[in-house]
Write an enzyme that holds these catalytic residues in place. Sequence first.
Site, PDB file in Angstrom:
ATOM      1  CG  ASP A  81      -1.950   1.003   1.303  1.00  0.00           C
ATOM      2  OD1 ASP A  81      -1.980   1.861   0.406  1.00  0.00           O
ATOM      3  OD2 ASP A  81      -2.744   0.968   2.265  1.00  0.00           O
ATOM      4  CE  LYS A  83      -3.570   5.082   0.831  1.00  0.00           C
ATOM      5  NZ  LYS A  83      -3.190   4.020   1.775  1.00  0.00           N
TER       6      LYS A  83
HETATM    7  O1  6AU Z   1      -9.047  -1.344   8.819  1.00  0.00           O
HETATM    8  P1  6AU Z   1      -8.177  -0.185   9.220  1.00  0.00           P
HETATM    9  O2  6AU Z   1      -8.918   1.092   9.361  1.00  0.00           O
HETATM   10  O3  6AU Z   1      -7.324  -0.484  10.425  1.00  0.00           O
HETATM   11  O4  6AU Z   1      -7.073  -0.027   8.044  1.00  0.00           O
HETATM   12  C1  6AU Z   1      -7.410   0.332   6.726  1.00  0.00           C
HETATM   13  C2  6AU Z   1      -6.218   0.217   5.807  1.00  0.00           C
HETATM   14  C3  6AU Z   1      -5.038   1.114   6.144  1.00  0.00           C
HETATM   15  C4  6AU Z   1      -5.167   2.291   5.202  1.00  0.00           C
HETATM   16  O5  6AU Z   1      -3.904   2.813   4.810  1.00  0.00           O
HETATM   17  C5  6AU Z   1      -5.874   1.680   3.993  1.00  0.00           C
HETATM   18  O6  6AU Z   1      -6.626   0.569   4.487  1.00  0.00           O
HETATM   19  N1  6AU Z   1      -6.790   2.609   3.269  1.00  0.00           N
HETATM   20  C6  6AU Z   1      -6.655   2.850   1.887  1.00  0.00           C
HETATM   21  C7  6AU Z   1      -5.859   2.034   0.986  1.00  0.00           C
HETATM   22  C8  6AU Z   1      -5.844   0.599   1.061  1.00  0.00           C
HETATM   23  O7  6AU Z   1      -5.328   2.548   0.030  1.00  0.00           O
HETATM   24  C9  6AU Z   1      -7.424   3.833   1.285  1.00  0.00           C
HETATM   25  C10 6AU Z   1      -8.437   4.478   2.008  1.00  0.00           C
HETATM   26  O8  6AU Z   1      -9.179   5.291   1.485  1.00  0.00           O
HETATM   27  N2  6AU Z   1      -8.604   4.150   3.314  1.00  0.00           N
HETATM   28  C11 6AU Z   1      -7.812   3.238   3.966  1.00  0.00           C
HETATM   29  O9  6AU Z   1      -8.045   2.976   5.158  1.00  0.00           O
HETATM   30  O10 6AU Z   1      -3.846   0.409   5.865  1.00  0.00           O
END
Ligand code: 6AU
Length: 285
Positions: A81, A83
């Site tokens: 991830d 980005k």
């Molecule tokens: O389930 P969480 O909230 O503990 O983690 C969510 C994961 C984190 C964020 O960096 C990622 O998903 N993420 C991303 C990604 C995958 O690109 C985009 C986004 O809009 N929101 C998000 O949470 O590792």
Amino acid sequence: MHPLTIYLFHLIHSKKSNLCVSADITTVPSMLSLADACGPHMVVFKTHADILSGWDPTPVTGTGAKLAALARKHRFLIFEDRKFADIGSTAQLQYEGGDYRILEWAHIVNAHVISGPDMIRGLKEMGQGWVKKHDDLKGMNARGEGKVGEPPEERGLLLLSQMSSAGNLLDEAYTKKTVSIARTHRDFVMGFIALEPMNSEPEDDFVVMTPGCSLPPDQSLDDSEFVPGAEDPLGQQYVTPRDLILRGCDVIIVGRGICNSKISGAKAEQYKKVAWEAYEERLRQ
Ligand code: 6AU
């Protein structure tokens, strides 16, 4: 269809899982144990290499190689991830270089298209160059598999077309532009990080992976201190796995709901089951 998407759907059906576990943890040993514990229940393992302490950059035996071995053992795709969001030439260096050498072990990476479509061209050049170096691709079968069902040495990209965080700036116009840019790079862009399906034209076969996913607290199973709620204190917004799958998302991304639990393997299994039941329900509709 992108070869990694073909392989992903083969995995989804054979493992009965729409789950991506996100390793939002900070040490290499805990990340590797999470991958091993959740391996049987997930189809994608998402990393943030730059939050890990103890990354071993040694080629062949280092952290990337250890993770790749777990991906072969349990059959899952690795998604870093990262980005990417810089100009094309810098993004290429970030993809290939430094201590992490992401290109060598991550099947999938993601990017914001904020810097324009040439950044995708830059990443694609690296990804496709890597694929050319690997002869075992020639042995890939119709299900997109490499040797004996293992993940192929393909490389693919997900574009962020929507985000889960409150107040994010990815409005409808940005989402539409992102999708139209993706259509010009179908050979490298597998799909999107988004909150709903993005396919709207007959030839679209983009996959959607969705973060911001949690189950309500389950006292019988969850022994972690972290209790995922409707929102975290820093604007992350959560939806249940069932709702996300029923609205058409292909893969749910779950971070702290699994990785902060002391029983992460059992938690992953619980998420997998709930999401799979919803997927079967959707197929029946
Ligand atoms: O389930 P969480 O909230 O503990 O983690 C969510 C994961 C984190 C964020 O960096 C990622 O998903 N993420 C991303 C990604 C995958 O690109 C985009 C986004 O809009 N929101 C998000 O949470 O590792």
